[in-house]
Design an enzyme around this catalytic site. Structure first.
Site, mmCIF file in Angstrom:
data_model
loop_
_atom_site.group_PDB
_atom_site.id
_atom_site.type_symbol
_atom_site.label_atom_id
_atom_site.label_comp_id
_atom_site.label_asym_id
_atom_site.label_seq_id
_atom_site.Cartn_x
_atom_site.Cartn_y
_atom_site.Cartn_z
ATOM 1 C CG ASP A 338 -0.342 -0.430 2.501
ATOM 2 O OD1 ASP A 338 0.829 -0.880 2.516
ATOM 3 O OD2 ASP A 338 -1.024 -0.304 3.526
ATOM 4 C CD GLU A 545 7.723 2.027 6.818
ATOM 5 O OE1 GLU A 545 6.872 1.154 7.049
ATOM 6 O OE2 GLU A 545 7.449 3.180 6.455
#
Length: 591
Positions: A338, A545
């Site tokens: 996403d 991340e």
């Protein structure tokens, strides 16, 4: 008298076959499908109103909408709503001082619903920790990464259990390991790589706790949620729970744990292979194949990103167009990517997301592995019938992926776009090779990850040497890792970002493929990724991340929120790669 296990298995297979055929008669597999939706709970609806008002008051700069739907209430919702309605407004906007006073008075601090929990199986240096790592600098850093598990360890607060209606956090039964930063709850596919890292750290009990929480979600909701918040109940994420159970079993030999998990894992398999997730495609020889797609049960803005979704949808002409976009954006979130140009008909326009119209390579590779894992686990617990059925299911999916997704000219697996359908939608699609998406994405190589489970590939004429050559020519491999795609769309799951889970499955796929050349490349890619993680850690003091694969030590960017640190899956992948490949004494760690 039949055993409970026998009755469960019988019920599953009768229900499974009946539901699949019934679902396809009502569920079209293209954009025309108008699917089911979850209802929003009153607390979430109110927090979204607070989120919208906060955006007007504070402005868009550094505004994170997720913060407001994660706030825990101090008092009951009705009291809080009454106070909210009385707040003074100037030209329709709540004043800064009024809103700050209200939030401080009626809400706890975000994150207070999770409290620190010392993991009982953590030790500073586990026995036989990374025996193949010979370089002392690398070992010292690996122990620092290992120690981050303590920082990410939490348990649900007693308040959540006592007043669940005041919290969007779900009352998970066991301690958790969170990804980090704004991600203050567990997430589904993040947890696989967290578990892999915990197993390297010999934290077997903590790994089991992570899995037990996900199994609890299946018990309560029928599937693993995207994350452990009530507003995530409308969708899942890439299904890797069976892989977690198998990895834990392989490390511990805990048959009781595997036996307890198996019925719930079978239930999750049903979720992904029925209703709107299932698509039937007929190939050029007239054979019918069943594959799976992502499909969120949602047609309103995602609560955690509602202000963003409303802004994106504002240019759409009708309410029905907006509802269609909201389903697509939630479905794209279910993919884990996403967002990405991979799901968009126009890479410059987010409102052209069409995730439900795509049969994704990676989802079906994960489901293929799920079926192999279920066959393995069922055999281990002594259920030969279930094992046989899931082995047959895996063979059927392998044939489907080969017929529909494999491209022999490119030597890659390609996502398949479902044809737009007219008003009268058919319950099955006819294969058209032109519908394969020939754009290069890292996901095109993820099925290689499951090859170490396959017994026979020769009949499919898919050769690892050809896949290796295709990958080397793809342009995905850069100085600091594997790029997610070749297109810089400004979305975070596109170039130039590299993500730990994609690095790991591709590296592990090549490493276990049986080819010496492929394993050599896998080790080279592992070295690149470990180095960029290390250099960024030295510069910033944190694990991230995502990373920019164009340059060693460069942190990734893009997307709808600021880059985050912590970070669960990055930690797990570094430890897993060091366990697999080690680090020689004389190999440099710096770029």
């Amino acid at each position: 008298m039949p055993s409970l296990r026998f009755l469960f298995n019988l019920f599953y297979f009768i229900f499974f076959s009946t539901l699949l055929s019934a679902a396809m008669s009502s569920a079209a597999a293209g954009d025309c499908a108008v699917g089911p939706t979850e209802s929003s709970v009153p607390l979430v609806s109110f927090l979204q109103r607070l989120q919208s008002e906060a955006l007007k008051t504070f402005g868009p700069k550094s505004f994170d909408p997720k913060l407001y739907v994660d706030l825990p209430l101090k008092q009951d919702l009705v009291v809080t709503e009454e106070a909210f309605a009385k707040l003074q407004r100037v030209n329709g906007t709540i004043t800064l001082s009024e809103l700050e006073k209200f939030v401080n008075s009626f809400f706890g601090k975000v994150g207070d619903d999770l409290v620190y929990e010392e993991p009982k199986d953590f030790v500073l240096e586990p026995e036989e920790f990374l025996p193949k790592v010979k370089n002392p600098k690398v070992r010292a850093w690996a122990l620092q990464v290992h120690s981050i598990w303590k920082n990410l360890s939490r348990r649900v607060s007693d308040d959540v259990r006592e007043w669940p209606e005041r919290h969007t956090l779900l009352p998970l039964p066991e301690p958790v390991v969170i990804p980090g930063s704004r991600f203050r709850e567990i997430y589904y596919w993040d947890s696989y790589w967290i578990v892999r890292g915990l197993l390297v750290s010999k934290m077997y009990d903590t790994a089991k706790a992570v899995v037990n929480n996900l199994l609890w979600l299946i018990e309560v909701y029928g599937h693993v949620l995207n994350g452990a918040r009530v507003y995530y109940s409308n969708r899942s994420q890439p299904p890797l729970l069976t892989s977690m159970v198998r990895e834990i079993y392989m490390k511990t030999g805990d048959l009781v744990f595997a036996k307890k998990a198996l019925p719930l894992l079978i239930k999750e398999h049903l979720f992904w292979n029925s209703g709107f997730h299932r698509v039937v495609i007929q190939d050029l020889q007239g054979r019918e194949h069943s594959l799976s797609r992502h499909y969120a049960f949602w047609d309103t803005p995602r609560p955690e990103s509602a202000t963003i979704d409303k802004e994106s949808a504002s240019k759409l002409p009708s309410d029905s167009d907006k509802e269609a976009f909201y389903r697509q954006v939630a479905s794209a979130a279910e993919t884990g990517w996403d967002f990405s140009s991979r799901w968009m008909r126009d890479s410059s326009d987010l409102t052209t997301l069409s995730a439900t119209s795509i049969i994704p390579v990676d989802l079906n590779a994960y489901l293929y592995k799920m079926e192999l894992d279920l066959a393995f686990l069922a055999k281990k617990v002594g259920d030969a019938t279930i094992s046989k059925n899931f082995k047959e299911a895996s063979n059927a999916r392998l044939q489907a992926m080969t017929s529909i997704l494999w491209n022999a000219e490119m030597n890659q697996w390609l996502d398949y776009w479902l044809s737009s359908c007219a008003r009268d939608c058919e319950d099955k699609h006819q294969f058209d090779a032109r519908n394969q998406n020939d754009k290069i994405f890292a996901s095109n190589f993820i099925p290689l990850w499951t090859w170490n489970h396959k017994s026979d590939t020769s009949k499919h004429e898919i050769k690892v040497e050809n896949i290796l050559e295709s990958f080397q020519k793809s342009g995905l491999l850069r100085d600091a890792g594997i790029s997610t795609s070749l297109l810089n769309s400004s979305q975070q799951w596109d170039f130039p970002n590299g993500w730990a889970p994609l690095q790991h499955v591709i590296i592990e796929g090549f490493a276990n493929s049986g080819s010496k050349a492929a394993r050599s490349l896998a080790e080279d890619m592992a070295v690149r990724w470990i180095k960029t993680n290390y250099v960024a850690f030295v510069i910033t003091g944190a694990m991230h991340e995502k990373y920019d694969v164009q340059a060693c030590g460069k942190v990734g960017g893009g997307g709808e929120y600021k880059p985050q640190t912590g970070f669960g899956w990055s930690n797990g992948v570094v430890l897993a790669l060091l366990e697999e490949f080690g680090w020689p004494q004389d190999r440099e760690l710096e770029c």
